[in-house]
Motif scaffolding. Sequence first.
Motif, PDB file in Angstrom:
ATOM      1  N   ASP A  33       0.739  -0.845  -0.102  1.00  0.00           N
ATOM      2  CA  ASP A  33       0.252   0.054   0.102  1.00  0.00           C
ATOM      3  C   ASP A  33       0.835   1.288   0.445  1.00  0.00           C
ATOM      4  O   ASP A  33       1.215   1.681   0.833  1.00  0.00           O
ATOM      5  CB  ASP A  33      -0.601  -0.049   1.058  1.00  0.00           C
ATOM      6  N   GLY A  35      -0.212   4.402  -0.653  1.00  0.00           N
ATOM      7  CA  GLY A  35      -0.556   5.827  -1.126  1.00  0.00           C
ATOM      8  C   GLY A  35      -0.707   6.714  -1.436  1.00  0.00           C
ATOM      9  O   GLY A  35       0.346   6.849  -2.320  1.00  0.00           O
ATOM     10  N   PRO A  40       5.108   9.063  -1.256  1.00  0.00           N
ATOM     11  CA  PRO A  40       4.778   7.857  -1.511  1.00  0.00           C
ATOM     12  C   PRO A  40       5.227   7.399  -2.874  1.00  0.00           C
ATOM     13  O   PRO A  40       6.334   6.666  -3.395  1.00  0.00           O
ATOM     14  CB  PRO A  40       3.366   7.314  -1.191  1.00  0.00           C
ATOM     15  N   PHE A 133       3.250  10.804   7.553  1.00  0.00           N
ATOM     16  CA  PHE A 133       2.770   9.108   7.570  1.00  0.00           C
ATOM     17  C   PHE A 133       3.908   8.218   7.488  1.00  0.00           C
ATOM     18  O   PHE A 133       4.942   8.838   7.752  1.00  0.00           O
ATOM     19  CB  PHE A 133       2.203   9.354   6.441  1.00  0.00           C
ATOM     20  N   THR A 134       3.922   7.318   7.993  1.00  0.00           N
ATOM     21  CA  THR A 134       4.989   6.412   7.851  1.00  0.00           C
ATOM     22  C   THR A 134       4.279   4.901   7.322  1.00  0.00           C
ATOM     23  O   THR A 134       3.543   5.151   6.356  1.00  0.00           O
ATOM     24  CB  THR A 134       5.689   5.582   9.150  1.00  0.00           C
ATOM     25  N   TYR A 135       5.601   4.016   7.399  1.00  0.00           N
ATOM     26  CA  TYR A 135       5.330   2.456   6.649  1.00  0.00           C
ATOM     27  C   TYR A 135       4.993   1.392   7.428  1.00  0.00           C
ATOM     28  O   TYR A 135       6.628   1.746   8.438  1.00  0.00           O
ATOM     29  CB  TYR A 135       5.833   2.539   5.052  1.00  0.00           C
ATOM     30  N   SER A 147       3.322  -1.505   3.777  1.00  0.00           N
ATOM     31  CA  SER A 147       1.705  -0.845   4.191  1.00  0.00           C
ATOM     32  C   SER A 147       1.879   0.303   4.904  1.00  0.00           C
ATOM     33  O   SER A 147       2.385   0.769   5.865  1.00  0.00           O
ATOM     34  CB  SER A 147       0.959  -1.646   4.679  1.00  0.00           C
ATOM     35  N   TYR A 148       1.095   1.963   4.088  1.00  0.00           N
ATOM     36  CA  TYR A 148       1.479   2.982   4.741  1.00  0.00           C
ATOM     37  C   TYR A 148       0.192   2.760   5.673  1.00  0.00           C
ATOM     38  O   TYR A 148      -0.716   2.852   6.029  1.00  0.00           O
ATOM     39  CB  TYR A 148       0.768   3.536   2.769  1.00  0.00           C
ATOM     40  N   ARG A 149       1.051   3.729   6.633  1.00  0.00           N
ATOM     41  CA  ARG A 149      -0.192   4.522   7.615  1.00  0.00           C
ATOM     42  C   ARG A 149       0.104   6.057   8.167  1.00  0.00           C
ATOM     43  O   ARG A 149       0.992   5.794   8.075  1.00  0.00           O
ATOM     44  CB  ARG A 149       0.094   2.971   8.926  1.00  0.00           C
TER      45      ARG A 149
END
Length: 507
Positions: A33, A35, A40, A133-135, A147-149
């Motif tokens: 993901d 993002g 990204p 955001f981070t991963y 995965s994007y968060r």
Amino acid sequence: MSHLRWLASIAVATAFSVVAAGAQTSVVVDVRDAGPGPGPALLVQALAARHTVITPRNQRYVLSADSAYSSTVIVLGTDAVAEGTVHGDLIVVGGDLYMHPGATIDGRAVAIGGGVYESTLAHTGAVASYRDFTYDISPIAGGYALSYRAFDTPPAKPIFSLGGIGGLSVPGYDRSNGLSLPLGVSINVPYTGVEIAPSLAYRSQLGRLDPMLAVSDQLDRRTMLLVEAGRETATNDAWIRSNLINSAEYLLVGDDTRNYYRASVARAVLSRTWEWEGSSLEPYAGARAEHAESVRPGINSMGGPWALSGRHDGDDVLRPNPPVDPGTTSSLIAGAKWRWTNGDVRARAAVDEEVGHFSSKAGFARSASTFAQTTVDGTVGFSTFGSQSLRFTGHGVFTGGNDPRQRWAYVGGPGSIPTIDLLAQGGDQLVYLDAGYAIPIEQVALPMVGSPVVTLREVLGGATVNRFPTLSQATGVRVSVSAVYAEFLIDPVHHHHYTGIGLALDR
């Protein structure tokens, strides 16, 4: 002397090929993901090119002063300290990047989920910190999955709220329903992504209250499950005009560019969205059940919802809806929506597929049929010279098998092909193409509405049953000021012509 040159060559080659312990070029990084946004996109672009991966660890990773990397370095799951040389980008995912004196980065210094702390004695290109955001990094066979968060979580929704404004969503107005007033509420289940939205729509001309229950579950940031059941007035012609423009045109001149039928429906759709810089893709799959019947006005209708003009015109307010085949359709549905922007080029496309089984009963006789129908719709527009622009719009319906008449689509009249009568052509095969070259008249600046726009239009389209339609043509010019336009079009083959005014937001 040759011996010294050989030693010097070995030394230079070694200096530019040092990879410190823990750096791996064969690690698989699966971005499950990415993002949205430029951060990204930057990471995905870097992973697609030559790069070195520093795997997660419990302490800072130091790119030592005597190290040199010949390509982009991507550090996963830890802070990084740059003291050496990187001939490319240095990207830290899930940590901070500290620049020490003497460090050299030919490309960008990037921290995702952290910050870049610069040094005046270090040398680097552009610097970017993505702190919102981070991963999430998880091990997989041969590498790691990202995965994007987002860190900025949206505020918690109230458990109970009214839909729209005070419970009232945007109303509609047409020749079948009259005034449609949708009233609804929203119930959010705490600590879940589940939303329950019951609603009632009052149809003034039909004297009906149509209930609808929608239950959605936001399974994750990109995945949504939607289940709906209720009663509605349906149409296959909403692509011609937006709800707002169609309602306004009917109220002013009695023009309704849609045919309608009534239906009890139940549908379930699972969708998932992928996002990249400037583009998105949303595929979906599900199932639908529908019981349909015809709706007013019919052939003998004597009146309809009030309109400023055309109230007694058989081609406007009193234009009959084509009868449908009463019965039940059960179908599997799938499709996708795509949007893309690159500079001044803007494009969107949608494809919908339905594979269905229709059954009906007349007295003691039963009949059944199967069909497959594909509907495509899209637009692409781009600038040409100065403020001028070119735009193409298309819509198509292609059907195999024996579909019920409630799956037919129609074309003709203002909003599609003005040189033929309003929705005069219909069937299970439809083709529509509209090209417009827009020329703003910048020498004229009108208060509040800006400059008028002259658009050269070329339209091709047609609809029929069981075969590719014969295409009608309309060519001419439109002059628009804000949302109001006047146009003249002619069919060069049959010499039919059309002169009229109307409203348009995007066509």
